[in-house]
Motif scaffolding. Structure first.
Motif, PDB file in Angstrom:
ATOM      1  N   ARG A 158       0.842  -1.193   0.000  1.00 21.74           N
ATOM      2  CA  ARG A 158       0.000   0.000   0.000  1.00 21.74           C
ATOM      3  C   ARG A 158       0.880   1.246   0.000  1.00 21.74           C
ATOM      4  N   GLU A 159       0.317   2.301  -0.524  1.00 17.22           N
ATOM      5  CA  GLU A 159       1.016   3.576  -0.578  1.00 17.22           C
ATOM      6  C   GLU A 159       1.287   4.080   0.847  1.00 17.22           C
ATOM      7  N   SER A 160       2.511   4.549   1.081  1.00 21.56           N
ATOM      8  CA  SER A 160       2.841   5.112   2.398  1.00 21.56           C
ATOM      9  C   SER A 160       2.514   6.590   2.409  1.00 21.56           C
ATOM     10  N   LEU A 161       1.904   7.025   3.494  1.00 10.58           N
ATOM     11  CA  LEU A 161       1.560   8.438   3.623  1.00 10.58           C
ATOM     12  C   LEU A 161       2.074   8.899   4.980  1.00 10.58           C
ATOM     13  N   THR A 162       2.879   9.954   4.989  1.00 12.29           N
ATOM     14  CA  THR A 162       3.394  10.492   6.241  1.00 12.29           C
ATOM     15  C   THR A 162       3.015  11.958   6.323  1.00 12.29           C
ATOM     16  N   LEU A 163       2.447  12.360   7.423  1.00 12.94           N
ATOM     17  CA  LEU A 163       1.966  13.736   7.563  1.00 12.94           C
ATOM     18  C   LEU A 163       2.528  14.358   8.829  1.00 12.94           C
ATOM     19  N   GLU A 164       2.848  15.659   8.748  1.00 13.06           N
ATOM     20  CA  GLU A 164       3.318  16.400   9.914  1.00 13.06           C
ATOM     21  C   GLU A 164       2.433  17.618  10.096  1.00 13.06           C
ATOM     22  N   PRO A 165       1.253  17.416  10.690  1.00 16.25           N
ATOM     23  CA  PRO A 165       0.300  18.526  10.788  1.00 16.25           C
ATOM     24  C   PRO A 165       0.660  19.493  11.910  1.00 16.25           C
ATOM     25  N   ASP A 166       0.045  20.680  11.855  1.00 11.84           N
ATOM     26  CA  ASP A 166       0.183  21.634  12.968  1.00 11.84           C
ATOM     27  C   ASP A 166      -0.666  21.181  14.147  1.00 11.84           C
ATOM     28  N   ALA A 167      -1.788  20.551  13.858  1.00  9.63           N
ATOM     29  CA  ALA A 167      -2.643  20.038  14.936  1.00  9.63           C
ATOM     30  C   ALA A 167      -3.234  18.711  14.488  1.00  9.63           C
ATOM     31  N   LEU A 168      -3.506  17.864  15.469  1.00  8.48           N
ATOM     32  CA  LEU A 168      -4.009  16.526  15.197  1.00  8.48           C
ATOM     33  C   LEU A 168      -5.273  16.318  16.025  1.00  8.48           C
ATOM     34  N   ILE A 169      -6.339  15.885  15.363  1.00 12.65           N
ATOM     35  CA  ILE A 169      -7.581  15.607  16.085  1.00 12.65           C
ATOM     36  C   ILE A 169      -7.858  14.115  16.004  1.00 12.65           C
ATOM     37  N   LEU A 170      -7.875  13.453  17.159  1.00 15.46           N
ATOM     38  CA  LEU A 170      -8.109  12.007  17.209  1.00 15.46           C
ATOM     39  C   LEU A 170      -9.596  11.744  17.403  1.00 15.46           C
ATOM     40  N   ALA A 171     -10.174  10.985  16.492  1.00 17.97           N
ATOM     41  CA  ALA A 171     -11.609  10.666  16.549  1.00 17.97           C
ATOM     42  C   ALA A 171     -11.780   9.196  16.201  1.00 17.97           C
ATOM     43  N   THR A 172     -11.044   8.340  16.912  1.00 14.70           N
ATOM     44  CA  THR A 172     -10.951   6.935  16.516  1.00 14.70           C
ATOM     45  C   THR A 172     -12.083   6.071  17.062  1.00 14.70           C
ATOM     46  N   GLY A 173     -12.935   6.637  17.928  1.00 12.91           N
ATOM     47  CA  GLY A 173     -14.142   5.913  18.328  1.00 12.91           C
ATOM     48  C   GLY A 173     -13.899   4.782  19.319  1.00 12.91           C
ATOM     49  N   ALA A 174     -14.788   3.819  19.282  1.00 16.48           N
ATOM     50  CA  ALA A 174     -14.762   2.717  20.247  1.00 16.48           C
ATOM     51  C   ALA A 174     -15.226   1.454  19.549  1.00 16.48           C
ATOM     52  N   HIS A 175     -14.977   0.313  20.189  1.00 14.38           N
ATOM     53  CA  HIS A 175     -15.552  -0.933  19.675  1.00 14.38           C
ATOM     54  C   HIS A 175     -16.308  -1.633  20.797  1.00 14.38           C
ATOM     55  N   ASP A 176     -17.124  -2.609  20.417  1.00 14.01           N
ATOM     56  CA  ASP A 176     -17.923  -3.325  21.407  1.00 14.01           C
ATOM     57  C   ASP A 176     -17.032  -4.008  22.428  1.00 14.01           C
ATOM     58  N   ARG A 177     -17.488  -4.037  23.668  1.00 13.37           N
ATOM     59  CA  ARG A 177     -16.862  -4.922  24.645  1.00 13.37           C
ATOM     60  C   ARG A 177     -17.832  -6.072  24.899  1.00 13.37           C
ATOM     61  N   THR A 178     -17.383  -7.289  24.641  1.00 12.19           N
ATOM     62  CA  THR A 178     -18.209  -8.459  24.910  1.00 12.19           C
ATOM     63  C   THR A 178     -17.515  -9.293  25.971  1.00 12.19           C
ATOM     64  N   LEU A 179     -18.203  -9.546  27.086  1.00 21.72           N
ATOM     65  CA  LEU A 179     -17.640 -10.372  28.143  1.00 21.72           C
ATOM     66  C   LEU A 179     -17.669 -11.827  27.692  1.00 21.72           C
ATOM     67  N   PRO A 180     -16.647 -12.604  28.064  1.00 18.50           N
ATOM     68  CA  PRO A 180     -16.639 -14.008  27.664  1.00 18.50           C
ATOM     69  C   PRO A 180     -17.740 -14.817  28.347  1.00 18.50           C
ATOM     70  N   PHE A 181     -18.177 -15.856  27.680  1.00 21.97           N
ATOM     71  CA  PHE A 181     -19.055 -16.866  28.295  1.00 21.97           C
ATOM     72  C   PHE A 181     -18.798 -18.176  27.558  1.00 21.97           C
ATOM     73  N   SER A 182     -19.159 -19.293  28.152  1.00 21.96           N
ATOM     74  CA  SER A 182     -18.885 -20.582  27.514  1.00 21.96           C
ATOM     75  C   SER A 182     -19.594 -20.641  26.164  1.00 21.96           C
ATOM     76  N   GLY A 183     -18.862 -21.030  25.146  1.00 19.09           N
ATOM     77  CA  GLY A 183     -19.458 -21.160  23.818  1.00 19.09           C
ATOM     78  C   GLY A 183     -19.423 -19.881  22.993  1.00 19.09           C
ATOM     79  N   TRP A 184     -18.843 -18.800  23.515  1.00 16.23           N
ATOM     80  CA  TRP A 184     -18.861 -17.535  22.751  1.00 16.23           C
ATOM     81  C   TRP A 184     -17.946 -17.563  21.541  1.00 16.23           C
ATOM     82  N   THR A 185     -17.123 -18.624  21.412  1.00 13.61           N
ATOM     83  CA  THR A 185     -16.270 -18.720  20.229  1.00 13.61           C
ATOM     84  C   THR A 185     -16.959 -19.483  19.099  1.00 13.61           C
ATOM     85  N   LEU A 186     -18.169 -19.999  19.340  1.00 10.71           N
ATOM     86  CA  LEU A 186     -18.882 -20.715  18.277  1.00 10.71           C
ATOM     87  C   LEU A 186     -19.281 -19.766  17.150  1.00 10.71           C
ATOM     88  N   PRO A 187     -19.151 -20.209  15.885  1.00 13.01           N
ATOM     89  CA  PRO A 187     -19.718 -19.416  14.799  1.00 13.01           C
ATOM     90  C   PRO A 187     -21.214 -19.188  15.059  1.00 13.01           C
TER      91      PRO A 187
END
Lengths: 478, 111
Positions: free
Chosen positions: A108-137
């Motif tokens: 993939r093309e490499s992109l490098t940036l040196e901004p004056d300011a950086l705004i992080l808006a990377t969000g979140a992902h689900d948290r799922t607690l484990p339980f027996s069988g949670w790895t089943l399709p």
């Protein structure tokens, strides 16, 4: 003034627009090939849908944001851009390294940036607690059901159980119903008394939640229309099946989420969608040196500035408070990062943010996982999905080594060392191993944010690209 | 055989699908509307697992659906470890499923 915004969900889009309006040059990066983030994940551009808005909340807000940004002459939008490293510099805002191109491909093309300011808006992902069988399709996060329903119009099952904690379960059930699935029930672990206490207390402080009432009423109406039962104080404690899920056991839980013996019922289902809240995607903020609070969100001031000069954080990085808070935070950060003057609009956004952030605090207090969940694990329950490490193995190694460093415990058990880098199990592993780790390094720290192919890394080391210079014709040597 | 793509004529979003793309998965030809992810095409064609884990040889497919868990990885062309839920299918993609043993499992009969 050059600003880089990472993440094109509600917070990142609002930040980009506000920075553009305040006069900055903006580069907006997102790992997906479309704008909108997970909240507005939508059909591919090749599909047409006259009424896509029925699948989304605030779709017209998205259309307005996307249209203004994509037409703006000072905005560069780079989609399919996976930021894999933030490099701190002695002088100036961290340097951003991204790979641009098809997901997970080499060269993939490499992109490098040196901004004056950086705004992080990377969000979140689900948290799922484990339980027996949670790895089943057939067992998925609730977010998976939502994303695949909205972007592919695929229902993950025909008889679906939705479970976990928090109001996010309601739109997930609605999306499934709108995609042709029958939702057998929504099972919320928080008990009814805890819900009543949490949401009923000090109602005068619920200004933002009142604003959310029409949205909530819409989900309730949808549940009634689709005949979806909503039950509280219940959790999926086991999934059954040989090569895929066939049924789940639901148990009543107490206020601490410990299952109540004898209360189990078995329900047949061909898909089970479970989420117990969200984990912020903190890697880039940690790499940028931003200070993380005791609640494990990025600490920001009234202008959304982090502790690192020139770096701002918005949206779910700063607390799980929904899209309204994210939009307001983005507007504030974009404005001040672009050195905009105080204005009535930005003051309005600040008031809106403060109300919704209160809502987020309440949300967490009511629905955050309670420690009793560990009682539904068995010794042979897999906790780390990647490395297939069980609860029994974690317990055994903890007692054998008497180690109190999380890092050494991870190395001994391999929990959290697999390809997801502990994103799915990290916090659960921490809770199972104990809370006081001598090394004080939580599972959130991941200096390399996404897998990089070794040929690409070698190409980078050989001087593949210079800041602000792209070399699309010359992929790095393999 | 449980996941299902809602037929366009029943979609409340009033969707019209584009032409279909064709991929092969371990030799079998599968199709799905252009713009689908590889996971979308597999799910639509009745496949809900396509990887075998290294320690316990268990089946896996999509879990998080948003590119975080890496459970759905497969090989596209010559490249391993591509997240099926994130990669859009291109007409003619040659996909193969991944099954791997850990280095320490060699000689233990793991397959």
């Amino acid at each position: 003034m050059s600003i880089v915004v990472i993440g094109a969900g509600p917070a990142g889009l609002a930040a980009a627009r506000s920075a553009l309006r305040a006069g900055a040059d903006v580069t907006l990066l997102d790992s997906s090939d479309q704008l909108g983030g997970q909240f507005w994940r939508h059909l591919p551009e090749t599909s047409r849908a006259a009424k896509q808005h029925v699948l989304h909340h605030k779709w017209s807000t998205f259309e307005a944001l996307a249209s203004e940004i994509t037409q703006h002459p000072r905005c560069t939008i780079v989609t399919s851009a996976q930021v894999w490293l933030l490099e701190q510099r002695d002088q100036g805002t961290p340097r951003v390294h991204a790979h641009v191109g098809p997901v997970d491909s080499g060269g993939r093309e490499s992109l490098t940036l040196e901004p004056d300011a950086l705004i992080l808006a990377t969000g979140a992902h689900d948290r799922t607690l484990p339980f027996s069988g949670w790895t089943l399709p057939g067992v998925y996060t609730a977010g998976a059901a939502q994303a695949i329903a909205k972007s592919e119009r695929i229902a993950l099952g025909s008889r679906v159980v939705v479970a976990g904690a928090g109001p996010f379960l309601l739109p997930v059930a609605q999306s499934l119903a709108l995609t042709g699935a029958r939702v057998r029930g929504v099972y919320e672990a928080t008990t009814l008394p805890a819900l009543a206490r949490g949401w009923g207390a000090k109602p005068w402080k619920l200004g933002a939640a009142v604003g959310k009432m029409p949205e909530l009423a819409g989900y309730v109406a949808s549940h009634v229309r689709h005949s979806i039962p909503y039950l509280t104080g219940r959790a999926v404690v086991e999934a059954h099946g040989t090569d895929r899920v066939e049924a789940v056991t639901i148990a009543r839980v107490d206020e601490n989420w410990a299952p109540i013996a004898g209360s189990e019922t078995k329900i047949e289902a061909d898909a089970v969608c479970v989420s117990h809240g969200f984990t912020p995607r903190l890697e880039l903020a940690i790499a940028a040196g931003c200070s993380i609070g005791p609640d494990r969100f990025v600490e920001v001031d009234a202008r959304q500035r982090t502790s690192t000069r020139g770096v701002y954080a918005v949206g779910e990085l700063t607390g799980i408070a929904g899209a309204d808070a994210a939009l307001a935070e983005g507007e504030i950060a974009g404005h001040f990062a672009a050195r905009g003057p105080r204005s009535a609009a930005v003051s309005r956004a600040a008031r809106s943010r403060d109300r919704f952030v209160d809502f987020g605090v309440r949300l967490d207090a009511v629905h955050a996982p309670r420690r009793g969940w560990t009682h539904w694990l068995r010794d042979d329950t897999v906790v780390c999905r990647c490395e297939e490490v069980t609860r029994g193995e974690l317990d055994s190694i903890r007692s054998q080594t008497a180690s109190c460093g999380l890092r050494s415990l991870k190395l001994s058990t391999r929990a959290g060392l697999g390809i997801c880098q502990g994103r799915i199990c990290g916090r659960s592993v921490e809770e199972l191993l104990g809370d006081n780790f001598a090394d004080g390094v939580p599972t959130d720290r991941r200096p390399i944010v996404s897998p990089v192919r070794i040929g690409d890394l070698a190409g980078q080391a050989l001087g593949g690209s210079q800041p602000d210079e792209r070399s699309p014709e010359e992929p790095p040597p393999q | 055989m449980t996941a299902r793509r809602l037929p366009a004529q029943h979609d409340p979003a009033e969707r019209t699908d584009p032409e279909r793309v064709r991929i092969t998965v371990d030799g079998a030809e599968l199709t799905g509307p252009a713009g689908s992810t590889i996971a979308g095409i597999l799910l639509e064609n009745g496949r809900d697992s396509w990887r075998t884990t290294s320690r316990d040889s268990r089946p896996r497919g999509v879990f998080c659906g948003i590119g975080v868990c890496y459970d759905c990885i497969l090989t596209v062309g010559a490249e391993r470890d591509v997240r099926a839920c994130q990669r859009r299918a291109c007409d003619g993609d040659v996909v193969s499923l991944q099954e791997e043993t850990r280095p320490d499992a060699a000689g233990e009969g793991a397959s």
